[in-house]
Motif scaffolding. Sequence first.
Motif, mmCIF file in Angstrom:
data_model
loop_
_atom_site.group_PDB
_atom_site.id
_atom_site.type_symbol
_atom_site.label_atom_id
_atom_site.label_comp_id
_atom_site.label_asym_id
_atom_site.label_seq_id
_atom_site.Cartn_x
_atom_site.Cartn_y
_atom_site.Cartn_z
ATOM 1 N N ALA A 103 0.859 -1.324 -0.061
ATOM 2 C CA ALA A 103 -0.088 0.221 0.042
ATOM 3 C C ALA A 103 0.977 1.141 -0.059
ATOM 4 C CB ALA A 103 -0.974 -0.090 1.383
ATOM 5 N N HIS A 104 1.949 1.144 0.822
ATOM 6 C CA HIS A 104 2.923 2.432 0.839
ATOM 7 C C HIS A 104 3.678 2.770 -0.699
ATOM 8 C CE1 HIS A 104 5.709 5.272 2.529
ATOM 9 N NE2 HIS A 104 6.743 4.601 1.957
ATOM 10 N N LEU A 105 3.921 1.578 -1.376
ATOM 11 C CA LEU A 105 4.571 1.682 -2.570
ATOM 12 C C LEU A 105 3.514 2.151 -3.590
ATOM 13 C CD1 LEU A 105 6.766 -1.336 -2.848
ATOM 14 C CD2 LEU A 105 7.448 0.852 -1.980
ATOM 15 N N LEU A 106 2.307 1.807 -3.364
ATOM 16 C CA LEU A 106 1.182 2.111 -4.581
ATOM 17 C C LEU A 106 0.654 3.529 -4.050
ATOM 18 C CD1 LEU A 106 -0.707 -1.209 -4.734
ATOM 19 C CD2 LEU A 106 0.788 -0.195 -6.361
ATOM 20 N N SER A 107 0.864 4.131 -2.890
ATOM 21 C CA SER A 107 0.289 5.214 -2.511
ATOM 22 C C SER A 107 0.862 6.660 -3.129
ATOM 23 C CB SER A 107 0.368 5.581 -0.953
ATOM 24 O OG SER A 107 0.090 6.664 -0.682
ATOM 25 N N PRO A 108 0.158 7.545 -3.513
ATOM 26 C CA PRO A 108 0.912 8.887 -4.100
ATOM 27 C C PRO A 108 1.691 9.437 -3.233
ATOM 28 C CG PRO A 108 -1.722 8.885 -4.535
ATOM 29 C CD PRO A 108 -1.334 7.629 -3.717
ATOM 30 N N GLN A 109 1.518 9.014 -1.903
ATOM 31 C CA GLN A 109 2.499 9.698 -1.189
ATOM 32 C C GLN A 109 3.370 9.073 -0.643
ATOM 33 O OE1 GLN A 109 -0.480 10.766 1.987
ATOM 34 N NE2 GLN A 109 0.447 8.843 3.324
ATOM 35 N N GLY A 110 3.826 7.724 -1.182
ATOM 36 C CA GLY A 110 4.440 6.672 -0.822
ATOM 37 C C GLY A 110 5.619 6.751 -1.633
ATOM 38 N N GLY A 111 6.263 5.405 -1.929
ATOM 39 C CA GLY A 111 7.512 5.219 -2.812
ATOM 40 C C GLY A 111 8.126 4.376 -2.047
ATOM 41 N N PRO A 112 9.428 3.998 -2.673
ATOM 42 C CA PRO A 112 10.717 3.056 -1.974
ATOM 43 C C PRO A 112 11.085 4.095 -0.905
ATOM 44 C CG PRO A 112 10.664 3.123 -4.195
ATOM 45 C CD PRO A 112 9.869 4.135 -4.211
ATOM 46 N N ALA A 113 11.234 3.301 0.326
ATOM 47 C CA ALA A 113 11.947 4.100 1.486
ATOM 48 C C ALA A 113 13.399 3.609 1.289
ATOM 49 C CB ALA A 113 11.376 3.429 2.681
ATOM 50 N N ALA A 114 14.192 4.460 1.751
ATOM 51 C CA ALA A 114 15.812 4.483 1.819
ATOM 52 C C ALA A 114 15.929 3.510 2.893
ATOM 53 C CB ALA A 114 16.305 6.057 2.197
ATOM 54 N N PRO A 115 17.001 2.551 2.594
ATOM 55 C CA PRO A 115 17.000 1.699 3.474
ATOM 56 C C PRO A 115 17.407 2.019 5.143
ATOM 57 C CG PRO A 115 18.153 0.945 1.450
ATOM 58 C CD PRO A 115 17.588 2.551 1.328
ATOM 59 N N ASP A 116 18.281 3.197 4.859
ATOM 60 C CA ASP A 116 18.560 3.731 6.309
ATOM 61 C C ASP A 116 17.532 4.479 6.933
ATOM 62 O OD1 ASP A 116 18.427 5.719 4.589
ATOM 63 O OD2 ASP A 116 20.623 6.580 5.123
ATOM 64 N N SER A 117 16.453 4.818 6.311
ATOM 65 C CA SER A 117 15.326 5.368 6.988
ATOM 66 C C SER A 117 14.431 4.614 8.074
ATOM 67 C CB SER A 117 14.282 6.207 5.921
ATOM 68 O OG SER A 117 13.714 5.171 5.253
ATOM 69 N N VAL A 118 14.694 3.012 7.793
ATOM 70 C CA VAL A 118 13.787 2.345 8.696
ATOM 71 C C VAL A 118 14.868 1.961 9.945
ATOM 72 C CG1 VAL A 118 12.979 -0.168 8.869
ATOM 73 C CG2 VAL A 118 12.890 1.066 6.809
#
Length: 270
Positions: A103-118
């Motif tokens: 859902a995060h990847l499909l969301s307009p406000q989402g997209g791939p997260a940077a590995p160091d952001s988790v």
Amino acid sequence: MSSQGSGGRSVAVFVALVVAMSVVFYLAGPLLGALAGTGDGTLPASALMFVCPGLAAAFLVYRRVGARGLRQWLGSTLALRAGGGAAWYAVAVLLMPLIVVTAHLLSPQGGPAAPDSVQWSLLVPLAVVYLVSATGEELGWTGYATASLQRRYGVWGAGVLLGVVWAVWHIIPYWQAGHGPSWILWQCLFTVGFRILLVGSYDRAGASVPVVIVCHASYNVAWSLLTGSGAHYDPAATALLTLVLAGLLVVISKAVRPFRSLRNRFASGD
């Protein structure tokens, strides 16, 4: 001992007691503010009402069968069922994180997260906290109420009924967390779909409450860890994916039921 309430009236009394107990937490929410250590501070103090379903169920069981019966009920409810094997625990751990990330990847406000952001260092503490809170909730919603409703209304009916109650129960904490009407509406729709999945998991895993607890906790870990403490969580996309999956679960369940009945007849020699 059976790990559920004794009928529709018992479930109604349970729900009424949960709501009555939760009022204390609703009132405490604005006074205490956000819970410490919740990242962007979107988790209000009223979220501590997770204790209410378990306490309400324990009180009702104790009133009916006494202290010894309560211990037996707790042991039965939290027992690892034969049907809830490793495969179902794997599903419980992975299902909701996959939905949240998709859902995060499909969301307009989402997209791939940077590995160091988790913040992976928070994984174990979050898992412990959310397993505790999910246990507090699911002792009541699943351990006490689900089986009785499922016998009367099936997976779909029990999931929708409990899901609606569960969603309404959360509205005040959602509002106290600063969310607007649109966010709350979508999250409530997600909550109904999620409860259908939980009831279905409970059914397919052999009436396993621990499987439901793990699935519930994994969702909370996922939105906390993988979407920036909820800052980038999209309830609309998550709700749509969850409702589609819940609908597929119901359709598949109804489709295989005649074959399961036929198999059982052959197994019994009828």
